[in-house]
Design an enzyme around this catalytic site. Structure first.
Site, PDB file in Angstrom:
ATOM      1  N   LEU A 118       0.846  -1.198   0.000  1.00 52.79           N
ATOM      2  CA  LEU A 118       0.000   0.000   0.000  1.00 52.79           C
ATOM      3  C   LEU A 118       0.882   1.248   0.000  1.00 52.79           C
ATOM      4  CD1 LEU A 118      -2.558  -1.327   2.633  1.00 52.79           C
ATOM      5  CD2 LEU A 118      -3.011  -0.960   0.186  1.00 52.79           C
TER       6      LEU A 118
ATOM      7  N   GLY B  78       7.087  16.900 -15.302  1.00 57.03           N
ATOM      8  CA  GLY B  78       5.717  16.904 -14.804  1.00 57.03           C
ATOM      9  C   GLY B  78       5.099  15.521 -14.780  1.00 57.03           C
TER      10      GLY B  78
ATOM     11  N   HIS C  62      13.304  31.183  21.874  1.00 53.08           N
ATOM     12  CA  HIS C  62      14.655  31.515  21.436  1.00 53.08           C
ATOM     13  C   HIS C  62      15.620  30.466  21.950  1.00 53.08           C
ATOM     14  CE1 HIS C  62      18.114  33.941  20.370  1.00 53.08           C
ATOM     15  NE2 HIS C  62      18.605  33.706  21.587  1.00 53.08           N
TER      16      HIS C  62
HETATM   17  P1  NAI Z   1       7.005  20.176 -12.217  1.00 55.37           P
HETATM   18  O1  NAI Z   1       5.774  20.537 -12.913  1.00 55.37           O
HETATM   19  O2  NAI Z   1       7.246  20.598 -10.807  1.00 55.37           O
HETATM   20  O3  NAI Z   1       8.272  20.716 -13.061  1.00 55.37           O
HETATM   21  C1  NAI Z   1       8.490  20.339 -14.405  1.00 55.37           C
HETATM   22  C2  NAI Z   1       9.482  21.298 -15.019  1.00 55.37           C
HETATM   23  O4  NAI Z   1       9.805  20.816 -16.323  1.00 55.37           O
HETATM   24  C3  NAI Z   1       8.929  22.690 -15.213  1.00 55.37           C
HETATM   25  O5  NAI Z   1       9.851  23.615 -14.679  1.00 55.37           O
HETATM   26  C4  NAI Z   1       8.770  22.814 -16.723  1.00 55.37           C
HETATM   27  O6  NAI Z   1       8.919  24.142 -17.174  1.00 55.37           O
HETATM   28  C5  NAI Z   1       9.888  21.916 -17.211  1.00 55.37           C
HETATM   29  N1  NAI Z   1       9.733  21.444 -18.578  1.00 55.37           N
HETATM   30  C6  NAI Z   1       8.594  21.006 -19.182  1.00 55.37           C
HETATM   31  N2  NAI Z   1       8.849  20.666 -20.458  1.00 55.37           N
HETATM   32  C7  NAI Z   1      10.182  20.868 -20.682  1.00 55.37           C
HETATM   33  C8  NAI Z   1      11.047  20.715 -21.809  1.00 55.37           C
HETATM   34  N3  NAI Z   1      10.602  20.267 -22.987  1.00 55.37           N
HETATM   35  N4  NAI Z   1      12.355  21.018 -21.684  1.00 55.37           N
HETATM   36  C9  NAI Z   1      12.821  21.478 -20.499  1.00 55.37           C
HETATM   37  N5  NAI Z   1      12.050  21.655 -19.403  1.00 55.37           N
HETATM   38  C10 NAI Z   1      10.740  21.351 -19.497  1.00 55.37           C
HETATM   39  O7  NAI Z   1       7.111  18.589 -12.372  1.00 55.37           O
HETATM   40  P2  NAI Z   1       7.977  17.485 -11.631  1.00 55.37           P
HETATM   41  O8  NAI Z   1       9.175  18.057 -10.978  1.00 55.37           O
HETATM   42  O9  NAI Z   1       8.149  16.403 -12.643  1.00 55.37           O
HETATM   43  O10 NAI Z   1       6.991  16.989 -10.485  1.00 55.37           O
HETATM   44  C11 NAI Z   1       5.740  16.401 -10.827  1.00 55.37           C
HETATM   45  C12 NAI Z   1       4.727  16.628  -9.735  1.00 55.37           C
HETATM   46  O11 NAI Z   1       5.099  15.943  -8.558  1.00 55.37           O
HETATM   47  C13 NAI Z   1       4.582  18.075  -9.405  1.00 55.37           C
HETATM   48  O12 NAI Z   1       3.225  18.406  -9.350  1.00 55.37           O
HETATM   49  C14 NAI Z   1       5.219  18.192  -8.048  1.00 55.37           C
HETATM   50  O13 NAI Z   1       4.610  19.203  -7.263  1.00 55.37           O
HETATM   51  C15 NAI Z   1       5.026  16.808  -7.459  1.00 55.37           C
HETATM   52  N6  NAI Z   1       6.102  16.535  -6.517  1.00 55.37           N
HETATM   53  C16 NAI Z   1       6.100  17.160  -5.321  1.00 55.37           C
HETATM   54  C17 NAI Z   1       7.129  16.972  -4.438  1.00 55.37           C
HETATM   55  C18 NAI Z   1       7.116  17.732  -3.158  1.00 55.37           C
HETATM   56  O14 NAI Z   1       6.082  18.265  -2.807  1.00 55.37           O
HETATM   57  N7  NAI Z   1       8.233  17.835  -2.459  1.00 55.37           N
HETATM   58  C19 NAI Z   1       8.241  16.084  -4.729  1.00 55.37           C
HETATM   59  C20 NAI Z   1       8.156  15.506  -6.025  1.00 55.37           C
HETATM   60  C21 NAI Z   1       7.108  15.710  -6.868  1.00 55.37           C
END
Ligand code: NAI
Length: 462
Positions: free
Chosen positions: A38, A268, A441
């Site tokens: 899970l 993404g 603090h």
């Molecule tokens: P993301 O949407 O955060 O970032 C993807 C990046 O790829 C963007 O900056 C975009 O401009 C770039 N990009 C898109 N097409 C491109 C291209 N052809 N060439 C170069 N750059 C390009 O997506 P990511 O990092 O894959 O994460 C996916 C999801 O998972 C997100 O919604 C994220 O919030 C979530 N996530 C959250 C975490 C956390 O809260 N700590 C940890 C890991 C993932």
């Protein structure tokens, strides 16, 4: 065949929380999950294993950067990658077993297998069809890979492969400067990998407050990251044990390329709804692949609900969990609510980056009158004592009413600090409410209070 009040499809943070809460509310509940364990992406191949690797490599970074300064002498430890992977897996196992225990404790039936919905009120798992008065789709998301790129999870990898590489690569190209790219990039940069991030936009971490993103980029650059911004990736070609990434700069179409031992595609994620039978069922899907839901998370088919990454909104485990709690309440005839204006976001790098509410750019776009209270961690004694004085807290408040509109933190413990601001925002607090609250603090949280003071009364230590 068994009858249930609720069947949840998907055992990730959205689904398992919905199932547990539905059972707590007295509903006969089952959860369908086809993985061996899970916890979904988050526990198995996402948030949790990445935090284990970030933790281990953070300590290594500390040894290299700060130990001698504190009088801790001696050689740096060597990295046993196999052992680090085993530690990561232990952490995952502990957490996934924990959910199994919670299912037993709350009398949630785990239907093992992949589920589909042959008709409203029915869920099929393997050859068995179960009746359910309510169905919750919580099937999450999968990596969205650029067209023309073939992922093999060995050299050309997604986050899944990045968590389990056979060896530490000497060079890594990350496509996409989002959360996944920067967190996994940090893991390998700290292990000595030369990391280059190729990003389509002109700044890293789109959607983040601009000032914080700039500071974040500077800090990561100091840690050894190389950034190629404004670059549209054209192709990724694997040859043997390496792959070549080619791009064109958007400003002048000039071409660039780099060959690396591993290429992480982190551009993404997209909703994962394949195989559920949604089309035949008549569930409305939005143009970007998400399931359309109303304000009670009900899809266009009565009795079928959807939450988490499969529906619009930020793809975050905690957003899915909150929706899971709320939809269980709605099904039980109670009032389920999620405040989408107060959902924190955290990047678990060193330093951490955290935010909630509006960014300064959003407030400008909306034409709102606001004020900014900023406080650098350089003025925070605790941060200085542990060599983590890079970064700042930025609090945004309404110019007239002083009500807190957003907060953006880059610095030590940011992912925990943000929550006092979340609670304050939930209560409609003003910056002065925070500023006049006694903070112990020496703590990092004093920096949040100082930023609140900077919104009006004036910071003391800046
Ligand atoms: P993301 O949407 O955060 O970032 C993807 C990046 O790829 C963007 O900056 C975009 O401009 C770039 N990009 C898109 N097409 C491109 C291209 N052809 N060439 C170069 N750059 C390009 O997506 P990511 O990092 O894959 O994460 C996916 C999801 O998972 C997100 O919604 C994220 O919030 C979530 N996530 C959250 C975490 C956390 O809260 N700590 C940890 C890991 C993932």
């Amino acid at each position: 065949m068994a009858d249930f009040d609720v069947i949840v499809i998907g055992g990730g943070p959205g689904g398992y929380v919905a199932a547990i809460h539905a059972a707590q509310l007295g509903l006969k509940t089952a959860c369908v999950e086809g993985r061996e364990t899970l916890g979904g992406t988050c526990l198995n191949i996402g948030c949790i294993p990445s935090k284990a690797l970030l933790n281990a490599t953070h300590h290594l970074h500390e040894v290299h950067e700060n130990f001698e300064k504190m009088g801790l002498m001696g050689g740096a430890p060597t990295v046993d990658w196999t052992k680090m992977q085993a530690y990561k897996q232990d952490v995952v196992n502990g957490n996934t077993k924990g959910i199994e225990f919670l299912f037993k404790k709350n009398k949630v039936t785990w239907l093992k297998g992949w589920g589909s919905i042959p008709a409203a009120g029915q869920v099929k798992v393997g050859d068995e069809v179960h009746n359910a008065k309510n169905i919750i789709i919580a099937t999450g998301s999968e990596p969205s890979v650029l067209p023309g790129i073939t992922v093999d999870e060995e050299v050309v990898i997604t986050s899944t492969g990045a968590l389990a590489l056979g060896k530490i690569p000497e060079t890594l190209v990350v496509i996409g400067a989002g959360v996944i790219g920067l967190e996994m990039g940090s893991v390998y940069a700290r292990l000595g990998t030369k990391v280059t991030v190729v990003e389509y936009l002109d700044a890293i971490t789109p959607g983040m407050d601009g000032e914080v993103a700039k500071s974040f980029q500077k800090i990561l650059t100091k840690q050894g990251f190389t950034f190629v911004l404004g670059a549209a990736v054209q192709s990724v070609e694997r040859t043997g044990d390496t792959a070549k990434v080619s791009w064109k700069l958007r400003k002048d179409d000039s071409a660039g390329e780099i060959t690396a031992d591993a290429v992480l595609v982190a551009t993404g994620r997209k909703p994962y709804t394949a195989g559920l039978g949604l089309e035949a069922l008549g569930v409305e899907i939005l143009p970007r692949g998400q399931i359309k839901v109303d304000s009670h998370w009900q899809t266009s088919v009565p009795g079928v609900y959807a939450i988490g990454d499969a529906v619009p909104g930020p793809m975050l485990a905690h957003k899915a969990e909150d929706e899971g709690m709320a939809v269980a309440e709605v099904i039980a005839g109670k009032h389920g609510h999620v405040n989408y204006d107060v959902i924190p976001g955290v990047v678990y790098t060193t330093p951490e980056v955290a935010s909630v509410g509006k960014t300064e750019e959003q407030l400008k776009d909306e034409g709102r009158a606001y004020k900014v209270g900023k406080f650098p961690f350089m003025g925070n004694a605790r941060a200085k004592a542990v060599f983590q004085a890079d970064g700042f807290v930025k609090l945004l408040a309404d110019k007239e009413t002083d009500r807190i509109l957003g907060c953006h933190i880059i610095g030590p413990g940011a992912g925990d600090l943000i929550h006092e601001v979340c609670v304050a925002m939930e209560f409609g607090a003003s910056a002065q409410d925070l500023a006049l609250t006694c903070h112990a603090h020496p703590t990092y949280s004093e920096a949040v209070r100082e930023a609140a003071l900077a919104c009006g009364l004036g910071a003391i230590h800046a």
